[in-house]
Design an enzyme around this catalytic site. Structure first.
Site, PDB file in Angstrom:
ATOM      1  N   ASP A 139       6.170   9.636   5.357  1.00  0.00           N
ATOM      2  CA  ASP A 139       6.424  10.535   4.227  1.00  0.00           C
ATOM      3  C   ASP A 139       7.915  10.653   3.939  1.00  0.00           C
ATOM      4  OD1 ASP A 139       3.653  11.321   3.753  1.00  0.00           O
ATOM      5  OD2 ASP A 139       3.800  12.130   5.771  1.00  0.00           O
ATOM      6  N   SER A 173      -1.861   5.267   2.041  1.00  0.00           N
ATOM      7  CA  SER A 173      -2.010   4.260   0.988  1.00  0.00           C
ATOM      8  C   SER A 173      -1.207   2.998   1.300  1.00  0.00           C
ATOM      9  CB  SER A 173      -1.599   4.842  -0.362  1.00  0.00           C
ATOM     10  OG  SER A 173      -0.282   5.321  -0.300  1.00  0.00           O
ATOM     11  N   THR A 213      -2.095   4.887   8.865  1.00  0.00           N
ATOM     12  CA  THR A 213      -3.002   5.545   7.915  1.00  0.00           C
ATOM     13  C   THR A 213      -2.241   5.889   6.627  1.00  0.00           C
ATOM     14  OG1 THR A 213      -4.268   6.482   9.732  1.00  0.00           O
ATOM     15  CG2 THR A 213      -4.464   7.607   7.617  1.00  0.00           C
ATOM     16  N   GLU A 240      -1.524   8.824  15.142  1.00  0.00           N
ATOM     17  CA  GLU A 240      -0.407   7.922  14.798  1.00  0.00           C
ATOM     18  C   GLU A 240       0.658   7.960  15.878  1.00  0.00           C
ATOM     19  OE1 GLU A 240      -0.768   8.152   9.922  1.00  0.00           O
ATOM     20  OE2 GLU A 240       0.593   9.507  10.925  1.00  0.00           O
TER      21      GLU A 240
HETATM   22  C1  5RP Z   1      -0.615   9.764   7.283  1.00  0.00           C
HETATM   23  C2  5RP Z   1       0.807   9.362   7.243  1.00  0.00           C
HETATM   24  C3  5RP Z   1       1.214   8.364   6.201  1.00  0.00           C
HETATM   25  O1  5RP Z   1       1.874   7.315   6.813  1.00  0.00           O
HETATM   26  C4  5RP Z   1       2.136   9.027   5.219  1.00  0.00           C
HETATM   27  O2  5RP Z   1       1.497  10.186   4.717  1.00  0.00           O
HETATM   28  C5  5RP Z   1       2.520   8.082   4.089  1.00  0.00           C
HETATM   29  O3  5RP Z   1       1.427   7.866   3.255  1.00  0.00           O
HETATM   30  P1  5RP Z   1       1.452   6.887   2.023  1.00  0.00           P
HETATM   31  O4  5RP Z   1       1.577   5.506   2.577  1.00  0.00           O
HETATM   32  O5  5RP Z   1       0.123   7.133   1.352  1.00  0.00           O
HETATM   33  O6  5RP Z   1       2.605   7.254   1.132  1.00  0.00           O
HETATM   34  O7  5RP Z   1       1.634   9.774   8.008  1.00  0.00           O
HETATM   35  O8  5RP Z   1      -0.844  10.757   8.230  1.00  0.00           O
END
Ligand code: 5RP
Length: 218
Positions: A84, A30, A28, A103
């Protein structure tokens, strides 16, 4: 190169890790969304996918990719998801999008976990990004106080947010996580906690990193 271009490049590269004729796990966020867009170009080469959130399931379905309920599936060949933060040992903080519990479940079932991220996500010590913890709503104040007395930091309830499981998120600011495996277990042991965003006891197997000079496999 912009951050989105790096995410797009790494998402495209992740197609090389998709195992043909199997069910894969899809994360999940972007970066995962860019991956889904790329996956759509080879959708006939897989049986389908297990999604780690409602948003991901909707995006997969919009491309005509079959989405399986995890309880229908015995094996997931590979899980592809963003993060993140990642340290050099592939311990991750995830859950910025609030999907950490699903996840973590999909990652647990998957044979291989390929993390896709842009280079801004690599850190020396995890904790610059607020660590998310999913909590049962009635326990949020208890869990918050317990976090402060056990691992420290400043937890606060994420505003105007409810997870796909109907729960709340506490985001913990100000941590320096030197031992992610034990911090993950300590947080898991607090009653009222559903799960936390440390992926250390089941960390990534491979990190694909989008950088200014191209995609690197760590
Ligand atoms: C969602 C997550 C995402 O993998 C994480 O927030 C990274 O997001 P992005 O690809 O938008 O930078 O753990 O729960």
């Amino acid at each position: 190169m912009t951050q989105d271009e790096m995410k797009q490049a790494v998402a495209q590269e992740a197609l090389n890790y998709v195992v043909k004729d199997t069910i894969i796990g899809v994360g999940t966020g972007s970066t995962a969304n860019f991956f889904i867009d790329s996956l759509a170009t080879i959708k006939d080469e897989i049986k389908g996918a297990v999604a780690s959130s409602v948003a991901t399931a909707d995006r997969l379905k919009s491309y005509g990719i079959k989405v399986y309920d995890l309880n229908e599936v015995d094996e997931i060949s590979v899980y592809i998801d963003g993060a993140d933060e990642s340290d050099k040992n592939f311990n991750l903080i995830k859950g910025g999008g609030g999907a950490l519990t699903r996840e973590k479940i999909v990652a647990a079932v998957s044979k291989q976990f390929v993390c896709i991220a842009d280079e801004s996500k690599i850190v020396k010590t995890l904790g610059e990004f607020d660590l998310p913890v999913e909590v049962i709503p009635m326990a949020s104040n208890y869990v918050k106080n317990k976090i402060i007395s056990t691992i420290g930091g400043s937890p606060s309830v994420r505003k105007n947010f409810v997870t796909d499981n109907g729960n709340l998120i506490l985001d913990i600011k100000g941590l320096k996580i030197h031992n992610p495996k034990s911090t993950e277990k300590t947080l898991d042991s607090i009653v009222g906690t559903v799960t936390n965003g440390l992926f250390a006891n089941r960390c990534a197997d491979i990190v694909l990193l989008g950088t200014e000079s191209g995609v690197k496999r760590l």
